[in-house]
Design a protein around this motif. Structure first.
Motif, PDB file in Angstrom:
ATOM      1  N   ASP A  34       6.932 -50.482  -4.776  1.00  0.00           N
ATOM      2  CA  ASP A  34       5.810 -49.779  -4.529  1.00  0.00           C
ATOM      3  C   ASP A  34       4.799 -50.565  -3.432  1.00  0.00           C
ATOM      4  O   ASP A  34       3.743 -50.215  -3.024  1.00  0.00           O
ATOM      5  N   THR A  35       5.097 -52.218  -3.451  1.00  0.00           N
ATOM      6  CA  THR A  35       4.600 -52.701  -2.481  1.00  0.00           C
ATOM      7  C   THR A  35       4.845 -52.436  -1.036  1.00  0.00           C
ATOM      8  O   THR A  35       4.050 -52.432  -0.042  1.00  0.00           O
ATOM      9  N   LEU A  37       6.126 -49.642   0.006  1.00  0.00           N
ATOM     10  CA  LEU A  37       5.334 -48.168   0.330  1.00  0.00           C
ATOM     11  C   LEU A  37       3.830 -48.238   0.398  1.00  0.00           C
ATOM     12  O   LEU A  37       3.332 -47.599   1.375  1.00  0.00           O
ATOM     13  N   THR A  38       3.239 -48.977  -0.409  1.00  0.00           N
ATOM     14  CA  THR A  38       1.813 -49.111   0.128  1.00  0.00           C
ATOM     15  C   THR A  38       1.462 -49.902   1.493  1.00  0.00           C
ATOM     16  O   THR A  38       0.560 -49.324   2.296  1.00  0.00           O
ATOM     17  N   ILE A  39       2.136 -50.855   1.710  1.00  0.00           N
ATOM     18  CA  ILE A  39       2.108 -51.253   3.069  1.00  0.00           C
ATOM     19  C   ILE A  39       2.662 -50.534   4.144  1.00  0.00           C
ATOM     20  O   ILE A  39       1.627 -50.245   5.197  1.00  0.00           O
ATOM     21  N   ALA A  41       2.144 -47.131   3.926  1.00  0.00           N
ATOM     22  CA  ALA A  41       1.352 -45.919   4.247  1.00  0.00           C
ATOM     23  C   ALA A  41       0.039 -46.499   4.880  1.00  0.00           C
ATOM     24  O   ALA A  41      -0.376 -45.711   5.465  1.00  0.00           O
ATOM     25  N   VAL A  42      -0.499 -47.710   4.497  1.00  0.00           N
ATOM     26  CA  VAL A  42      -1.578 -48.202   4.988  1.00  0.00           C
ATOM     27  C   VAL A  42      -1.309 -48.390   6.537  1.00  0.00           C
ATOM     28  O   VAL A  42      -2.181 -47.951   7.563  1.00  0.00           O
ATOM     29  N   ASN A  64       1.451 -40.093   4.936  1.00  0.00           N
ATOM     30  CA  ASN A  64       1.239 -41.286   4.662  1.00  0.00           C
ATOM     31  C   ASN A  64       0.608 -41.381   3.209  1.00  0.00           C
ATOM     32  O   ASN A  64       0.679 -42.004   2.585  1.00  0.00           O
ATOM     33  N   ALA A  68       1.609 -42.819  -0.193  1.00  0.00           N
ATOM     34  CA  ALA A  68       0.932 -43.282  -1.139  1.00  0.00           C
ATOM     35  C   ALA A  68       0.957 -43.088  -2.367  1.00  0.00           C
ATOM     36  O   ALA A  68       0.768 -43.854  -3.233  1.00  0.00           O
ATOM     37  N   ALA A  71       3.838 -44.110  -4.086  1.00  0.00           N
ATOM     38  CA  ALA A  71       3.678 -45.444  -4.572  1.00  0.00           C
ATOM     39  C   ALA A  71       2.924 -45.788  -5.580  1.00  0.00           C
ATOM     40  O   ALA A  71       3.207 -46.459  -6.685  1.00  0.00           O
ATOM     41  N   LEU A  72       1.932 -45.062  -6.001  1.00  0.00           N
ATOM     42  CA  LEU A  72       0.881 -44.944  -7.021  1.00  0.00           C
ATOM     43  C   LEU A  72       1.619 -44.480  -8.251  1.00  0.00           C
ATOM     44  O   LEU A  72       1.453 -44.939  -9.303  1.00  0.00           O
ATOM     45  N   HIS A  75       3.965 -47.399  -9.510  1.00  0.00           N
ATOM     46  CA  HIS A  75       3.290 -48.091 -10.006  1.00  0.00           C
ATOM     47  C   HIS A  75       2.612 -47.794 -11.444  1.00  0.00           C
ATOM     48  O   HIS A  75       2.650 -48.517 -12.757  1.00  0.00           O
TER      49      HIS A  75
END
Length: 82
Positions: A34-35, A37-39, A41-42, A64, A68, A71-72, A75
């Motif tokens: 998830d880290t 995927l978040t990076i 997406a940003v 994206n 995100a 990824a949420l 999490h």
């Protein structure tokens, strides 16, 4: 340069999908996934915003944001299996 940023936003979404396919399974390290995927997406939303072309902005931001959201969900669902 604008089209390169647009293509990079789509490539970041595809890299996130590839990351999910590689790290799938019950033994997947969800914190790392998830880290990543978040990076991605940003970065994808940033690239889409820098693109300036409406097609890439709509496509890149929507793809994206889906990444995100996934990824949420990863999490949020980390503690359910323990």
């Amino acid at each position: 340069m604008k089209t390169i940023s647009g293509y990079l936003s789509v490539v970041s979404f595809l890299a996130g999908c590839l990351c999910v396919l590689i790290h799938r399974g019950p033994n997947a390290f969800n914190n790392q996934m998830d880290t990543v995927l978040t990076i991605l997406a940003v970065l994808g939303v940033t690239f889409a915003g820098c693109s300036g072309i409406a097609y890439f902005i709509i496509l890149g931001v929507s793809f994206n944001l889906i990444l995100a959201g996934f990824a949420l969900l990863l999490h949020i669902g980390e503690g359910f299996g323990a």
